[in-house]
Motif scaffolding. Structure first.
Motif, PDB file in Angstrom:
ATOM      1  N   GLY A  75       0.810  -1.228   0.000  1.00 51.28           N
ATOM      2  CA  GLY A  75       0.000   0.000   0.000  1.00 51.28           C
ATOM      3  C   GLY A  75       0.839   1.271   0.000  1.00 51.28           C
ATOM      4  O   GLY A  75       2.079   1.225   0.063  1.00 51.28           O
ATOM      5  N   ALA A  76       0.132   2.389  -0.064  1.00 54.57           N
ATOM      6  CA  ALA A  76       0.824   3.673   0.008  1.00 54.57           C
ATOM      7  C   ALA A  76       1.527   3.786   1.355  1.00 54.57           C
ATOM      8  O   ALA A  76       2.585   4.406   1.474  1.00 54.57           O
ATOM      9  CB  ALA A  76      -0.172   4.811  -0.175  1.00 54.57           C
ATOM     10  N   SER A  77       0.956   3.139   2.367  1.00 53.88           N
ATOM     11  CA  SER A  77       1.541   3.220   3.717  1.00 53.88           C
ATOM     12  C   SER A  77       2.974   2.685   3.753  1.00 53.88           C
ATOM     13  O   SER A  77       3.806   3.211   4.490  1.00 53.88           O
ATOM     14  CB  SER A  77       0.700   2.433   4.715  1.00 53.88           C
ATOM     15  OG  SER A  77      -0.616   2.923   4.720  1.00 53.88           O
ATOM     16  N   TRP A 102      -3.204  12.309   5.744  1.00 51.79           N
ATOM     17  CA  TRP A 102      -2.241  11.417   5.085  1.00 51.79           C
ATOM     18  C   TRP A 102      -0.841  11.975   5.115  1.00 51.79           C
ATOM     19  O   TRP A 102       0.126  11.227   5.291  1.00 51.79           O
ATOM     20  CB  TRP A 102      -2.704  11.044   3.671  1.00 51.79           C
ATOM     21  CG  TRP A 102      -3.894  10.147   3.763  1.00 51.79           C
ATOM     22  CD1 TRP A 102      -5.169  10.419   3.375  1.00 51.79           C
ATOM     23  CD2 TRP A 102      -3.934   8.829   4.345  1.00 51.79           C
ATOM     24  NE1 TRP A 102      -5.998   9.369   3.678  1.00 51.79           N
ATOM     25  CE2 TRP A 102      -5.277   8.376   4.270  1.00 51.79           C
ATOM     26  CE3 TRP A 102      -2.992   8.001   4.920  1.00 51.79           C
ATOM     27  CZ2 TRP A 102      -5.678   7.124   4.740  1.00 51.79           C
ATOM     28  CZ3 TRP A 102      -3.390   6.749   5.397  1.00 51.79           C
ATOM     29  CH2 TRP A 102      -4.716   6.319   5.303  1.00 51.79           C
ATOM     30  N   THR A 152      -7.167  12.545   0.698  1.00 53.50           N
ATOM     31  CA  THR A 152      -8.410  11.798   0.498  1.00 53.50           C
ATOM     32  C   THR A 152      -9.461  12.099   1.578  1.00 53.50           C
ATOM     33  O   THR A 152     -10.656  12.084   1.296  1.00 53.50           O
ATOM     34  CB  THR A 152      -8.087  10.284   0.510  1.00 53.50           C
ATOM     35  OG1 THR A 152      -6.890  10.074  -0.233  1.00 53.50           O
ATOM     36  CG2 THR A 152      -9.196   9.460  -0.078  1.00 53.50           C
ATOM     37  N   ASP A 172       2.585  11.626  -2.690  1.00 53.71           N
ATOM     38  CA  ASP A 172       1.601  10.564  -2.480  1.00 53.71           C
ATOM     39  C   ASP A 172       0.385  10.922  -3.336  1.00 53.71           C
ATOM     40  O   ASP A 172      -0.338  11.855  -3.060  1.00 53.71           O
ATOM     41  CB  ASP A 172       1.232  10.511  -0.991  1.00 53.71           C
ATOM     42  CG  ASP A 172       0.118   9.506  -0.690  1.00 53.71           C
ATOM     43  OD1 ASP A 172      -0.442   8.920  -1.633  1.00 53.71           O
ATOM     44  OD2 ASP A 172      -0.199   9.328   0.511  1.00 53.71           O
ATOM     45  N   GLN A 195      -6.273   1.334  -4.969  1.00 58.70           N
ATOM     46  CA  GLN A 195      -7.709   1.101  -4.731  1.00 58.70           C
ATOM     47  C   GLN A 195      -8.627   2.311  -4.865  1.00 58.70           C
ATOM     48  O   GLN A 195      -9.732   2.296  -4.344  1.00 58.70           O
ATOM     49  CB  GLN A 195      -7.889   0.441  -3.353  1.00 58.70           C
ATOM     50  CG  GLN A 195      -7.450   1.300  -2.172  1.00 58.70           C
ATOM     51  CD  GLN A 195      -5.987   1.166  -1.808  1.00 58.70           C
ATOM     52  OE1 GLN A 195      -5.185   0.720  -2.589  1.00 58.70           O
ATOM     53  NE2 GLN A 195      -5.609   1.578  -0.614  1.00 58.70           N
ATOM     54  N   LYS A 196      -8.181   3.326  -5.603  1.00 58.12           N
ATOM     55  CA  LYS A 196      -9.077   4.455  -5.895  1.00 58.12           C
ATOM     56  C   LYS A 196      -9.296   4.563  -7.409  1.00 58.12           C
ATOM     57  O   LYS A 196     -10.355   4.253  -7.909  1.00 58.12           O
ATOM     58  CB  LYS A 196      -8.513   5.764  -5.332  1.00 58.12           C
ATOM     59  CG  LYS A 196      -8.587   5.810  -3.804  1.00 58.12           C
ATOM     60  CD  LYS A 196      -7.275   5.597  -3.210  1.00 58.12           C
ATOM     61  CE  LYS A 196      -7.123   5.888  -1.733  1.00 58.12           C
ATOM     62  NZ  LYS A 196      -8.122   5.537  -0.773  1.00 58.12           N
TER      63      LYS A 196
HETATM   64  C1  PLP Z   1      -3.638   9.803   0.153  1.00 58.40           C
HETATM   65  C2  PLP Z   1      -3.515   8.453   0.798  1.00 58.40           C
HETATM   66  N1  PLP Z   1      -2.312   8.049   1.234  1.00 58.40           N
HETATM   67  C3  PLP Z   1      -2.135   6.852   1.815  1.00 58.40           C
HETATM   68  C4  PLP Z   1      -3.183   5.995   2.010  1.00 58.40           C
HETATM   69  C5  PLP Z   1      -2.948   4.663   2.647  1.00 58.40           C
HETATM   70  O1  PLP Z   1      -3.005   3.729   1.650  1.00 58.40           O
HETATM   71  P1  PLP Z   1      -2.885   2.163   1.883  1.00 58.40           P
HETATM   72  O2  PLP Z   1      -4.051   1.758   2.707  1.00 58.40           O
HETATM   73  O3  PLP Z   1      -2.871   1.610   0.508  1.00 58.40           O
HETATM   74  O4  PLP Z   1      -1.598   1.910   2.600  1.00 58.40           O
HETATM   75  C6  PLP Z   1      -4.464   6.357   1.562  1.00 58.40           C
HETATM   76  C7  PLP Z   1      -5.602   5.436   1.755  1.00 58.40           C
HETATM   77  O5  PLP Z   1      -6.744   5.759   1.632  1.00 58.40           O
HETATM   78  C8  PLP Z   1      -4.625   7.624   0.957  1.00 58.40           C
HETATM   79  O6  PLP Z   1      -5.823   8.020   0.530  1.00 58.40           O
END
Ligand code: PLP
Length: 360
Positions: A75-77, A102, A152, A172, A195-196
């Motif tokens: 994920g982005a995390s 975020w 988001t 990001d 996932q968006k």
């Molecule tokens: C802008 C943004 N960064 C990071 C994340 C975290 O993403 P992930 O759950 O894929 O790690 C999200 C998740 O909604 C996000 O919207």
């Protein structure tokens, strides 16, 4: 069966033609007698899927040759950690702009690995804007500057990205990538959870300029090193093959609509009409400063928060789902990504008007 209008912030709506194609190919992928999930990631059939997806992604963004595209997990995390691990090199400081939840999460993670200089923050106005560029206090020797292209949760989006000279800009882009054209050459790294706008959860796409690959320290775990993804074509271990395949179908779908210029036209039209309906109303309010309003995530509040539950119930009865705002900010949020049809936005606007009349 009727499909509802899905305003989920993520995992979010996927294009119906993509779901239909996946359904149609599920049991017998390209005459193989098995699904795409049941074949080797190293075999020719899947390699074709992977390569085509990357080629279409590059084409959509007009990516220059000196940028790598990595298909990853975590994920982005996970990028909140991988960015500092890969970009710090010999440096010890990184700059971060704080525009919301975020950015705050990215800063918290980076603080485990380096000195973080927060160049500016809009926290004192409840993250309702992007701090003006001339107030950013950039460090002299930062390894990079990190921003969040679209918040988001807060619904704050960059509509123009800064030029920073030589400091690599990292963004990001989880909730904005592929919603409009992007001048990629302004960036050192772009990353997004899929996932968006890109596909299903489980895939993370990372775009890295080639001079920023190979800087990780020697003790960096193998799967956290961008170089390993560059050397293996993102196949250093088993990738999420079904998610990769679905992302490929989404890229083809965007191309079939006319690419990112066409996408931007549709997305700006959808956002503009929804903001106009909220602004015209005496009952709904959008808390975000006008210049920085997101095209993708549109938060709004009711004049009487005590009616939130009723609003959501009535919306659901009309087939308008997942409008509840994030628990940290309350109110409502309509996420209107690429795959949310304009008819969904029209139906929401009609519902807002009716609800307001009812409350008057
Ligand atoms: C802008 C943004 N960064 C990071 C994340 C975290 O993403 P992930 O759950 O894929 O790690 C999200 C998740 O909604 C996000 O919207």
């Amino acid at each position: 069966m009727t499909r509802i209008f899905n305003f989920s912030p993520g995992p979010a709506a996927l294009p119906e033609p993509v779901l239909k194609q996946a359904q149609q190919e599920l049991l017998n992928f390209r005459g193989l007698g098995v699904s795409v999930m049941e074949i080797s990631h190293r075999g020719k059939e899947f390699m074709d899927v992977a390569e085509q997806a990357e080629a279409d992604f590059r084409d959509l963004l007009q990516l220059p040759d000196n940028y790598h595209v990595f298909f990853m997990q975590g994920g982005a995390s996970l990028q909140f950690s991988m960015v500092p691990l890969n970009l710090l090199g010999e440096k010890s400081t990184a700059d971060y702009l704080n525009t919301g939840n975020w950015s705050t999460a990215a800063i918290k993670e980076a603080r485990r690995l380096c000195d973080v200089n927060v160049v500016a923050s809009s926290e004192d106005t409840n993250f309702d804007r992007i701090p003006a560029l001339d107030t950013w206090k950039l460090s002299k020797d930062a390894a990079y500057l990190h921003i969040t292209g679209n918040e988001t949760i807060g619904g704050v989006e960059f509509h123009e990205y800064p030029d920073l000279g030589t400091t690599p800009l990292v963004s990001d882009m989880s909730s904005t990538l592929l919603s409009r054209p992007l001048d990629v050459e302004k960036f050192g790294v772009i990353y997004a959870g899929a996932q968006k706008n890109l596909g299903p959860a489980g895939m993370t796409i990372v775009v890295v300029r080639d001079d920023l690959v190979g800087l990780a320290r020697a003790n960096t775990p193998r799967l956290l090193d961008y170089q390993v993804y560059a050397d293996s074509g993102s196949m250093a271990n088993t990738p999420p093959t079904f998610a990769w395949y679905l992302c490929g179908l989404v890229f083809k779908w965007i191309k079939s609509l006319g690419g990112l210029t066409a996408m931007a036209e549709i997305n700006s039209r959808k956002a503009k009409k929804l903001y106009a309906a909220i602004d015209e109303s005496n009952y709904f309010t959008c808390p975000v400063a006008e210049a920085d309003r997101s095209w993708m995530n549109i938060p709004f509040t009711l004049a009487d928060a005590g009616r939130d539950g009723e609003f959501l119930e009535l919306a659901k009865a009309r087939g308008l789902l997942n409008l509840k705002g994030h628990r940290s900010v309350g109110g409502m949020r309509a996420s209107i990504y690429n795959a949310v049809p304009e008819a969904a936005v029209d139906a929401l606007i009609e519902f807002l008007r009716e609800f307001e009349k009812r409350e008057a």
